[in-house]
Design an enzyme around this catalytic site. Structure first.
Site, PDB file in Angstrom:
ATOM      1  N   ALA A 258      56.267  49.702 132.878  1.00 55.15           N
ATOM      2  CA  ALA A 258      55.414  48.845 133.676  1.00 55.15           C
ATOM      3  C   ALA A 258      55.829  47.465 134.220  1.00 55.15           C
ATOM      4  CB  ALA A 258      54.787  48.069 132.030  1.00 55.15           C
TER       5      ALA A 258
ATOM      6  N   ASN B 206      59.251  47.070 125.438  1.00 49.78           N
ATOM      7  CA  ASN B 206      59.771  48.107 126.391  1.00 49.78           C
ATOM      8  C   ASN B 206      60.198  47.515 127.732  1.00 49.78           C
ATOM      9  OD1 ASN B 206      59.300  50.448 124.818  1.00 49.78           O
ATOM     10  ND2 ASN B 206      57.258  49.867 125.052  1.00 49.78           N
TER      11      ASN B 206
ATOM     12  N   HIS C 233      54.454  40.491 134.696  1.00 47.63           N
ATOM     13  CA  HIS C 233      55.854  40.308 134.671  1.00 47.63           C
ATOM     14  C   HIS C 233      56.758  40.001 135.933  1.00 47.63           C
ATOM     15  CE1 HIS C 233      55.367  42.590 130.923  1.00 47.63           C
ATOM     16  NE2 HIS C 233      54.780  43.634 131.252  1.00 47.63           N
TER      17      HIS C 233
HETATM   18  N1  NAD Z   1      58.522  51.741 129.073  1.00 47.21           N
HETATM   19  C1  NAD Z   1      57.373  50.918 129.365  1.00 47.21           C
HETATM   20  O1  NAD Z   1      57.264  49.988 130.176  1.00 47.21           O
HETATM   21  C2  NAD Z   1      56.202  51.317 128.627  1.00 47.21           C
HETATM   22  C3  NAD Z   1      55.057  50.849 128.816  1.00 47.21           C
HETATM   23  C4  NAD Z   1      53.807  51.288 127.843  1.00 47.21           C
HETATM   24  C5  NAD Z   1      54.034  52.283 126.675  1.00 47.21           C
HETATM   25  N2  NAD Z   1      55.360  52.256 126.289  1.00 47.21           N
HETATM   26  C6  NAD Z   1      55.719  52.914 125.297  1.00 47.21           C
HETATM   27  O2  NAD Z   1      55.464  54.611 125.380  1.00 47.21           O
HETATM   28  C7  NAD Z   1      55.111  54.981 124.105  1.00 47.21           C
HETATM   29  C8  NAD Z   1      53.694  55.972 124.286  1.00 47.21           C
HETATM   30  O3  NAD Z   1      52.756  54.780 124.666  1.00 47.21           O
HETATM   31  P1  NAD Z   1      51.373  55.423 124.829  1.00 47.21           P
HETATM   32  O4  NAD Z   1      50.454  54.270 125.438  1.00 47.21           O
HETATM   33  O5  NAD Z   1      50.941  56.570 125.414  1.00 47.21           O
HETATM   34  O6  NAD Z   1      50.738  55.211 123.190  1.00 47.21           O
HETATM   35  P2  NAD Z   1      49.658  55.961 122.400  1.00 47.21           P
HETATM   36  O7  NAD Z   1      49.628  55.292 121.076  1.00 47.21           O
HETATM   37  O8  NAD Z   1      48.305  56.121 123.289  1.00 47.21           O
HETATM   38  O9  NAD Z   1      50.181  57.484 122.220  1.00 47.21           O
HETATM   39  C9  NAD Z   1      51.349  57.754 121.441  1.00 47.21           C
HETATM   40  C10 NAD Z   1      51.062  59.291 120.742  1.00 47.21           C
HETATM   41  O10 NAD Z   1      52.555  59.502 120.039  1.00 47.21           O
HETATM   42  C11 NAD Z   1      51.886  60.187 118.716  1.00 47.21           C
HETATM   43  N3  NAD Z   1      53.232  59.586 117.642  1.00 47.21           N
HETATM   44  C12 NAD Z   1      53.394  58.552 116.985  1.00 47.21           C
HETATM   45  N4  NAD Z   1      54.356  58.812 116.486  1.00 47.21           N
HETATM   46  C13 NAD Z   1      54.974  59.745 116.647  1.00 47.21           C
HETATM   47  C14 NAD Z   1      55.794  60.682 116.226  1.00 47.21           C
HETATM   48  N5  NAD Z   1      56.871  59.967 115.340  1.00 47.21           N
HETATM   49  N6  NAD Z   1      55.958  61.994 116.537  1.00 47.21           N
HETATM   50  C15 NAD Z   1      55.302  62.465 117.417  1.00 47.21           C
HETATM   51  N7  NAD Z   1      54.324  62.045 117.737  1.00 47.21           N
HETATM   52  C16 NAD Z   1      53.955  60.656 117.805  1.00 47.21           C
HETATM   53  C17 NAD Z   1      50.762  59.350 118.289  1.00 47.21           C
HETATM   54  O11 NAD Z   1      49.974  59.974 117.570  1.00 47.21           O
HETATM   55  C18 NAD Z   1      50.023  59.198 119.569  1.00 47.21           C
HETATM   56  O12 NAD Z   1      49.078  60.462 120.010  1.00 47.21           O
HETATM   57  C19 NAD Z   1      55.005  53.935 123.203  1.00 47.21           C
HETATM   58  O13 NAD Z   1      56.254  53.897 122.411  1.00 47.21           O
HETATM   59  C20 NAD Z   1      54.782  52.903 124.024  1.00 47.21           C
HETATM   60  O14 NAD Z   1      55.244  51.332 123.624  1.00 47.21           O
HETATM   61  C21 NAD Z   1      56.387  52.018 127.222  1.00 47.21           C
END
Ligand code: NAD
Length: 274
Positions: A127, A195, A225
């Site tokens: 992000a 993150n 940010h």
């Molecule tokens: N790097 C970045 O800048 C950034 C930005 C946004 C989100 N993220 C991270 O990316 C990840 C995914 O984000 P998202 O928006 O797609 O979230 P989301 O909640 O839409 O999707 C996450 C999915 O993972 C599944 N899940 C949760 N725990 C699990 C496990 N232990 N094993 C298998 N599946 C599992 C959930 O059921 C869900 O379907 C999160 O950890 C979020 O914090 C990172």
């Protein structure tokens, strides 16, 4: 582990907001890979994902089976899933990409193990913009890295740190700095910010030295940010004003775009930019 040009099969753990954007990009042939299989702790999320795909039908496999079968594992699930996925990737010598950057920082000793085994570990910029410049600056004489995160008051609803410090955001009419300190502490106190601070820490000077300032701004509706980097090269400021994904308001669009492009960079021969 395969060399870049031979990369064929990917497996995705997490079929939520970001996972769906990646799968749709593969389905549209925007990324030249095979999405061979998926996993999610909630099988309904996988079923929902399949409904959005017209041309491909990735299998549903357990984490271990998925990791065994593919060339590149993509984690887009949750911070708590990182350790298990990382350990399995190490066990089966598979390259791995993590979206849950906070989980990678928490398990940084595994990055060292991956290095020793020659396994590629990828963390997309996500992000935030400016990681490319920070990467270049780090090569020589990087001195200071600061992250200023600006969010609307509703982003801090229920935050324990504010309760502990007796800070109320009710009816605020001007911006308010609610935190200033090392990234390590910001990550602990503001898990929703984890993150960006973790990615910046890993790319730059580490979580103890990277500085974070968090500002509540009643005049904005989405997250901003600002990264300020200082070193022998000079100084740069990079500001990201994120909008949500058009298909899923839960995630900033840039995160999905940055992940898709990172996968493209792995499999395509031309790389422009650091
Ligand atoms: N790097 C970045 O800048 C950034 C930005 C946004 C989100 N993220 C991270 O990316 C990840 C995914 O984000 P998202 O928006 O797609 O979230 P989301 O909640 O839409 O999707 C996450 C999915 O993972 C599944 N899940 C949760 N725990 C699990 C496990 N232990 N094993 C298998 N599946 C599992 C959930 O059921 C869900 O379907 C999160 O950890 C979020 O914090 C990172």
């Amino acid at each position: 582990m395969l060399f870049k040009k031979n990369l064929k099969k990917i497996g995705m753990i997490g079929c939520g907001a970001i996972g769906t954007e990646i799968a749709v990009a593969v389905d549209k042939k925007d990324i030249n890979v095979i999405l061979y299989c998926c996993n999610d702790i909630d099988k309904n999320k996988y079923d929902e994902l399949l409904k959005k795909l017209k041309n491909i039908r990735p299998k549903f496999l357990s984490k271990e089976k998925l990791i065994k079968k593919v060339d590149l594992v993509i984690e887009c699930a949750k911070k708590d899933a990182v350790k298990e996925i990382f350990e399995l990737a190490l066990k089966y010598n598979k390259d791995v990409m993590f979206l849950s950057a906070g989980g990678v920082l928490e398990n940084f000793e595994l990055v060292e193990k991956a290095k020793q085994k020659g396994i590629n570990v990828y963390v997309p910029s996500g992000a935030v913009v400016g990681i490319d410049g920070l990467d270049a600056a780090k090569y020589h004489g990087l001195k200071k890295v600061t992250l200023i995160t600006r969010k609307p008051p509703k982003a801090f609803e229920g935050n324990e740190y504010l309760k502990k410090k007796n800070i109320s955001l009710d009816g605020i009419t001007s911006e308010l700095v609610i935190f200033e300190g090392p990234a390590k502490e910001a990550i602990k106190e503001f898990p929703a910010n984890i993150n960006v601070a973790a990615t910046l820490s890993m790319a730059g000077l580490g979580p103890d030295i990277t500085k974070v300032k968090i500002v509540v701004d009643p005049f904005i509706s989405s997250n901003m940010h600002e990264i300020i980097v200082e070193g022998d090269f000079g100084r740069f400021r990079a500001i990201t004003e994120n909008l949500p994904s058009p298909t899923n308001p839960k995630t900033s669009y840039l995160t999905a775009l940055s992940t898709i492009v990172m996968i493209k960079k792995i499999v395509e021969p031309i790389h422009i930019g650091t």
